[in-house]
Design a protein around this motif. Structure first.
Motif, PDB file in Angstrom:
ATOM      1  N   TYR A 198       0.809  -1.225   0.000  1.00  0.00           N
ATOM      2  CA  TYR A 198       0.000   0.000   0.000  1.00  0.00           C
ATOM      3  C   TYR A 198       0.846   1.280   0.000  1.00  0.00           C
ATOM      4  O   TYR A 198       0.655   2.187   0.809  1.00  0.00           O
ATOM      5  CB  TYR A 198      -1.012   0.015   1.160  1.00  0.00           C
ATOM      6  CG  TYR A 198      -0.576  -0.682   2.450  1.00  0.00           C
ATOM      7  CD1 TYR A 198       0.172  -0.018   3.413  1.00  0.00           C
ATOM      8  CD2 TYR A 198      -0.923  -2.022   2.683  1.00  0.00           C
ATOM      9  CE1 TYR A 198       0.565  -0.647   4.580  1.00  0.00           C
ATOM     10  CE2 TYR A 198      -0.520  -2.662   3.843  1.00  0.00           C
ATOM     11  CZ  TYR A 198       0.221  -1.971   4.790  1.00  0.00           C
ATOM     12  OH  TYR A 198       0.611  -2.609   5.956  1.00  0.00           O
ATOM     13  N   TYR A 249      -2.496  -3.825  -2.308  1.00  0.00           N
ATOM     14  CA  TYR A 249      -3.304  -2.653  -2.001  1.00  0.00           C
ATOM     15  C   TYR A 249      -4.670  -3.035  -1.443  1.00  0.00           C
ATOM     16  O   TYR A 249      -5.174  -4.135  -1.689  1.00  0.00           O
ATOM     17  CB  TYR A 249      -3.462  -1.792  -3.260  1.00  0.00           C
ATOM     18  CG  TYR A 249      -2.184  -1.085  -3.623  1.00  0.00           C
ATOM     19  CD1 TYR A 249      -1.924   0.190  -3.148  1.00  0.00           C
ATOM     20  CD2 TYR A 249      -1.205  -1.722  -4.380  1.00  0.00           C
ATOM     21  CE1 TYR A 249      -0.726   0.836  -3.441  1.00  0.00           C
ATOM     22  CE2 TYR A 249      -0.001  -1.093  -4.676  1.00  0.00           C
ATOM     23  CZ  TYR A 249       0.234   0.192  -4.194  1.00  0.00           C
ATOM     24  OH  TYR A 249       1.427   0.813  -4.471  1.00  0.00           O
ATOM     25  N   ASP A 276      -8.971   1.578   1.003  1.00  0.00           N
ATOM     26  CA  ASP A 276      -7.921   2.464   1.503  1.00  0.00           C
ATOM     27  C   ASP A 276      -8.304   3.899   1.159  1.00  0.00           C
ATOM     28  O   ASP A 276      -8.299   4.290  -0.008  1.00  0.00           O
ATOM     29  CB  ASP A 276      -6.586   2.092   0.856  1.00  0.00           C
ATOM     30  CG  ASP A 276      -5.405   2.857   1.425  1.00  0.00           C
ATOM     31  OD1 ASP A 276      -5.601   3.976   1.942  1.00  0.00           O
ATOM     32  OD2 ASP A 276      -4.276   2.332   1.349  1.00  0.00           O
ATOM     33  N   HIS A 320      -6.243   0.688   4.463  1.00  0.00           N
ATOM     34  CA  HIS A 320      -4.811   0.969   4.508  1.00  0.00           C
ATOM     35  C   HIS A 320      -4.200   0.246   5.712  1.00  0.00           C
ATOM     36  O   HIS A 320      -4.871  -0.012   6.705  1.00  0.00           O
ATOM     37  CB  HIS A 320      -4.590   2.480   4.650  1.00  0.00           C
ATOM     38  CG  HIS A 320      -3.170   2.899   4.452  1.00  0.00           C
ATOM     39  ND1 HIS A 320      -2.556   2.862   3.224  1.00  0.00           N
ATOM     40  CD2 HIS A 320      -2.236   3.354   5.330  1.00  0.00           C
ATOM     41  CE1 HIS A 320      -1.316   3.286   3.347  1.00  0.00           C
ATOM     42  NE2 HIS A 320      -1.090   3.585   4.617  1.00  0.00           N
TER      43      HIS A 320
END
Length: 291
Positions: free
Chosen positions: A191, A221, A225, A260
């Motif tokens: 991320y 990822y 997020d 995240h």
């Protein structure tokens, strides 16, 4: 102009002339801005069978503190550069280094914020970004990582088998260093931001470097997020298809329901299933690319 020379030329000279390191020791525990730690999920890895602890890495303007973890008695282990989040080399990063060392890797986690200040002692994330991580020049980071690789070689590690992985701020650096150093065999970016503000400290971003990637990068990822919009991940994935051969060999995995910092087992953002899957993918990526 090659990437190393280009990065050097982009940093104002005053950033290279500072010889005072504000951080000379890593201390213990977790960064203040991450407290309270989620004790029910935080993973602890012991140091049995490892050579581990603080080391000093010679760099162009002095010595940079770093954490090293390596398997005891193993000749010429492959090398993993481990790059922290904005919180520096606190306990989560050190524990991650030990996890990798238990698997046979020589891991070095340099304190790349050592000249700017100690993010572990600051409670405000905004203050860390404003005063420390946001004022750490990319070009200086590249130099420090080059020095870390050179130091690892002198310790007997096999830098011909070199990988890099990092989280959040370190995920972005993973992309950059994989474009900077032709010796890198594999990168895994957890991320890491792909786009951003262009300034004297961050003149280029991962999306700008797909044509220059020297090593294939696996990007991990989260689909929810809030700091890395999915459209930027999609744009990076599309750009990779038209990049260098290493870029075309790169991959992005999107975990639809992950936020995240889903690997950060000491924080509420931790998602066990996605974190464990990402860890397995990282190790497979290293092996697939000869590390």
């Amino acid at each position: 102009m090659d990437n190393k020379a280009e990065f050097d030329s982009l940093v104002p000279p005053q950033h290279f002339n500072r010889r005072s390191f504000l951080v000379t020791s890593l201390g213990a525990g977790f960064a203040l801005a991450t407290l309270p730690v989620a004790a029910q999920t935080a993973i602890h890895t012991d140091a049995a069978g490892l050579i581990e602890g603080e080391v000093k890495v010679p760099v162009h303007d002095g010595e940079m503190v770093a954490y090293r973890a390596a398997p005891a008695g193993l000749a010429k282990p492959p090398v993993v550069l481990l790059i922290s989040e904005i919180f520096g080399v606190h306990e989560y990063i050190r524990d991650t280094a030990r996890r990798l060392a238990k698997l046979g890797y020589f891991v070095i986690a340099p304190e790349l914020f050592a000249r700017q200040g100690d993010p572990r002692k600051i409670e405000s994330v905004a203050e860390i970004i404003e005063k420390i991580s946001g004022r750490t020049p990319d070009a200086l980071v590249m130099k420090d990582l080059d020095a870390s690789v050179a130091w690892a070689a002198k310790q007997g590690a096999d830098t011909a088998r070199l990988a890099i992985t990092g989280f959040c701020w370190g995920g972005r650096i993973t992309w950059l260093y994989s474009a900077h150093n032709p010796g890198v065999k594999a990168g895994v970016a957890w991320y890491g931001r792909l786009v951003g503000t262009v300034n004297e400290f961050t003149p280029r971003h991962p999306t700008d470097l797909v044509g220059e990637l020297k090593a294939p990068v696996l990007g991990l990822y989260g689909g929810v997020d809030t700091g890395i919009p999915i459209e930027t991940v999609d744009a990076m994935e599309a750009a990779l298809k038209n990049g260098s051969p290493a870029a075309k060999a790169s991959e992005i995995v999107l975990y639809d329901n992950a936020p995240h910092a889903f690997h950060a087992d000491y924080r509420p953002s931790y998602r066990k299933e996605e974190a464990e899957d990402g860890w397995r993918r990282m190790l497979a990526w290293f092996r697939q690319n000869g590390v």
